[in-house]
Motif scaffolding. Sequence first.
Motif, PDB file in Angstrom:
ATOM      1  N   ASP A 123       0.829  -1.203   0.000  1.00  0.00           N
ATOM      2  CA  ASP A 123       0.000   0.000   0.000  1.00  0.00           C
ATOM      3  C   ASP A 123       0.868   1.259   0.000  1.00  0.00           C
ATOM      4  OD1 ASP A 123      -2.210  -1.603   0.050  1.00  0.00           O
ATOM      5  OD2 ASP A 123      -2.525  -1.445   2.222  1.00  0.00           O
ATOM      6  N   ALA A 124       1.973   1.198   0.802  1.00  0.00           N
ATOM      7  CA  ALA A 124       2.858   2.370   0.834  1.00  0.00           C
ATOM      8  C   ALA A 124       3.513   2.595  -0.521  1.00  0.00           C
ATOM      9  CB  ALA A 124       3.924   2.178   1.913  1.00  0.00           C
ATOM     10  N   GLU A 125       3.935   1.500  -1.167  1.00  0.00           N
ATOM     11  CA  GLU A 125       4.555   1.642  -2.487  1.00  0.00           C
ATOM     12  C   GLU A 125       3.541   2.173  -3.499  1.00  0.00           C
ATOM     13  OE1 GLU A 125       6.082  -2.187  -3.345  1.00  0.00           O
ATOM     14  OE2 GLU A 125       7.869  -1.964  -2.064  1.00  0.00           O
ATOM     15  N   ASN A 126       2.314   1.621  -3.416  1.00  0.00           N
ATOM     16  CA  ASN A 126       1.269   2.121  -4.318  1.00  0.00           C
ATOM     17  C   ASN A 126       0.991   3.600  -4.071  1.00  0.00           C
ATOM     18  OD1 ASN A 126       0.932  -0.273  -5.672  1.00  0.00           O
ATOM     19  ND2 ASN A 126      -0.781  -0.967  -4.392  1.00  0.00           N
ATOM     20  N   LYS A 127       0.925   3.963  -2.768  1.00  0.00           N
ATOM     21  CA  LYS A 127       0.663   5.357  -2.440  1.00  0.00           C
ATOM     22  C   LYS A 127       1.797   6.245  -2.935  1.00  0.00           C
ATOM     23  CE  LYS A 127      -0.213   8.495   1.407  1.00  0.00           C
ATOM     24  NZ  LYS A 127      -0.359   8.646   2.885  1.00  0.00           N
ATOM     25  N   ASP A 128       3.035   5.765  -2.755  1.00  0.00           N
ATOM     26  CA  ASP A 128       4.169   6.564  -3.207  1.00  0.00           C
ATOM     27  C   ASP A 128       4.146   6.722  -4.723  1.00  0.00           C
ATOM     28  OD1 ASP A 128       6.840   7.817  -2.403  1.00  0.00           O
ATOM     29  OD2 ASP A 128       7.480   6.386  -3.950  1.00  0.00           O
ATOM     30  N   ARG A 129       3.804   5.646  -5.432  1.00  0.00           N
ATOM     31  CA  ARG A 129       3.726   5.741  -6.889  1.00  0.00           C
ATOM     32  C   ARG A 129       2.611   6.693  -7.313  1.00  0.00           C
ATOM     33  NH1 ARG A 129       5.037   0.088  -6.739  1.00  0.00           N
ATOM     34  NH2 ARG A 129       2.806  -0.427  -6.694  1.00  0.00           N
ATOM     35  N   ASN A 130       1.476   6.598  -6.611  1.00  0.00           N
ATOM     36  CA  ASN A 130       0.366   7.491  -6.946  1.00  0.00           C
ATOM     37  C   ASN A 130       0.720   8.956  -6.670  1.00  0.00           C
ATOM     38  OD1 ASN A 130      -1.238   5.317  -7.716  1.00  0.00           O
ATOM     39  ND2 ASN A 130      -2.128   5.071  -5.659  1.00  0.00           N
ATOM     40  N   VAL A 131       1.385   9.181  -5.522  1.00  0.00           N
ATOM     41  CA  VAL A 131       1.780  10.556  -5.194  1.00  0.00           C
ATOM     42  C   VAL A 131       2.777  11.091  -6.226  1.00  0.00           C
ATOM     43  CG1 VAL A 131       3.003  11.979  -3.500  1.00  0.00           C
ATOM     44  CG2 VAL A 131       1.301  10.328  -2.727  1.00  0.00           C
ATOM     45  N   GLU A 132       3.726  10.238  -6.616  1.00  0.00           N
ATOM     46  CA  GLU A 132       4.702  10.665  -7.627  1.00  0.00           C
ATOM     47  C   GLU A 132       4.022  10.967  -8.967  1.00  0.00           C
ATOM     48  OE1 GLU A 132       8.801   9.065  -9.827  1.00  0.00           O
ATOM     49  OE2 GLU A 132       7.834   7.902  -8.225  1.00  0.00           O
ATOM     50  N   GLN A 133       3.086  10.120  -9.348  1.00  0.00           N
ATOM     51  CA  GLN A 133       2.371  10.344 -10.593  1.00  0.00           C
ATOM     52  C   GLN A 133       1.566  11.646 -10.542  1.00  0.00           C
ATOM     53  OE1 GLN A 133      -0.230   7.132 -11.618  1.00  0.00           O
ATOM     54  NE2 GLN A 133      -0.567   7.822 -13.715  1.00  0.00           N
ATOM     55  N   ASN A 134       0.891  11.892  -9.408  1.00  0.00           N
ATOM     56  CA  ASN A 134       0.131  13.147  -9.258  1.00  0.00           C
ATOM     57  C   ASN A 134       1.057  14.358  -9.296  1.00  0.00           C
ATOM     58  OD1 ASN A 134      -2.274  11.739  -9.059  1.00  0.00           O
ATOM     59  ND2 ASN A 134      -2.200  11.643  -6.800  1.00  0.00           N
ATOM     60  N   ALA A 135       2.239  14.220  -8.641  1.00  0.00           N
ATOM     61  CA  ALA A 135       3.185  15.340  -8.645  1.00  0.00           C
ATOM     62  C   ALA A 135       3.651  15.655 -10.069  1.00  0.00           C
ATOM     63  CB  ALA A 135       4.372  15.007  -7.743  1.00  0.00           C
ATOM     64  N   ARG A 136       3.901  14.637 -10.852  1.00  0.00           N
ATOM     65  CA  ARG A 136       4.342  14.870 -12.230  1.00  0.00           C
ATOM     66  C   ARG A 136       3.201  15.466 -13.069  1.00  0.00           C
ATOM     67  NH1 ARG A 136       9.305  12.807 -13.388  1.00  0.00           N
ATOM     68  NH2 ARG A 136      10.146  11.263 -11.908  1.00  0.00           N
TER      69      ARG A 136
END
Length: 204
Positions: A123-136
């Motif tokens: 979940d943390a990895e998914n959240k981190d990927r989602n946050v990174e995608q949103n930031a980009r």
Amino acid sequence: MAGRTIILLLLIIILSVGGIIWFDFLNVIDAKSVLAPIYRFIPFIPGEGRTQPRIGTDEFINLDAERLAIRLEALELRGLEMDTQQRDLDSRYGEIVQMAQELELRQNALEDLENSLRAQVFDAENKDRNVEQNARYLTGMPPQNAVNILASLDDQDAIDVIRKTEEIARAEGTASIVAFWFSLMEPARAAELQRKMAGRPPNL
């Protein structure tokens, strides 16, 4: 000569009777029943018959029966010993079964914990990927549109995106657009986000 002969005969009779009494006393022979009248006059020798058990003429010692009795007794003792050993084995087996059940419960608990940790990491990895995608995504769109989207997020989600944007900029060696976003936000909102970012470590 006749007197000597009589004396010698009496002496022989006395010695014979004394010898019989002595051998009977030693239980070498059984003469108490024959010498019972004489024993009445001898105080230290009882007048009863022999005290040792006697075997009748129609009785005999059966050695096979004795051996069988000994073997049966040995088998009985062996059976008792085996029963004791069986009880010990049953007790040990019960303890082993209980230990195995406890180990199985612990193993299941460890597996559940491991699965929970894996799920949290996932979940943390998914959240981190989602946050990174949103930031980009926000970095690539017009700044005012990005600010409007950040304004719709709660404080923690907005802070996560802002921090990830700064992290990406540092990793790529580019200028961060976060300062420009803050300049476009409402002052109260920008101040609140900056205050929370300053008071909370990045890993939170």
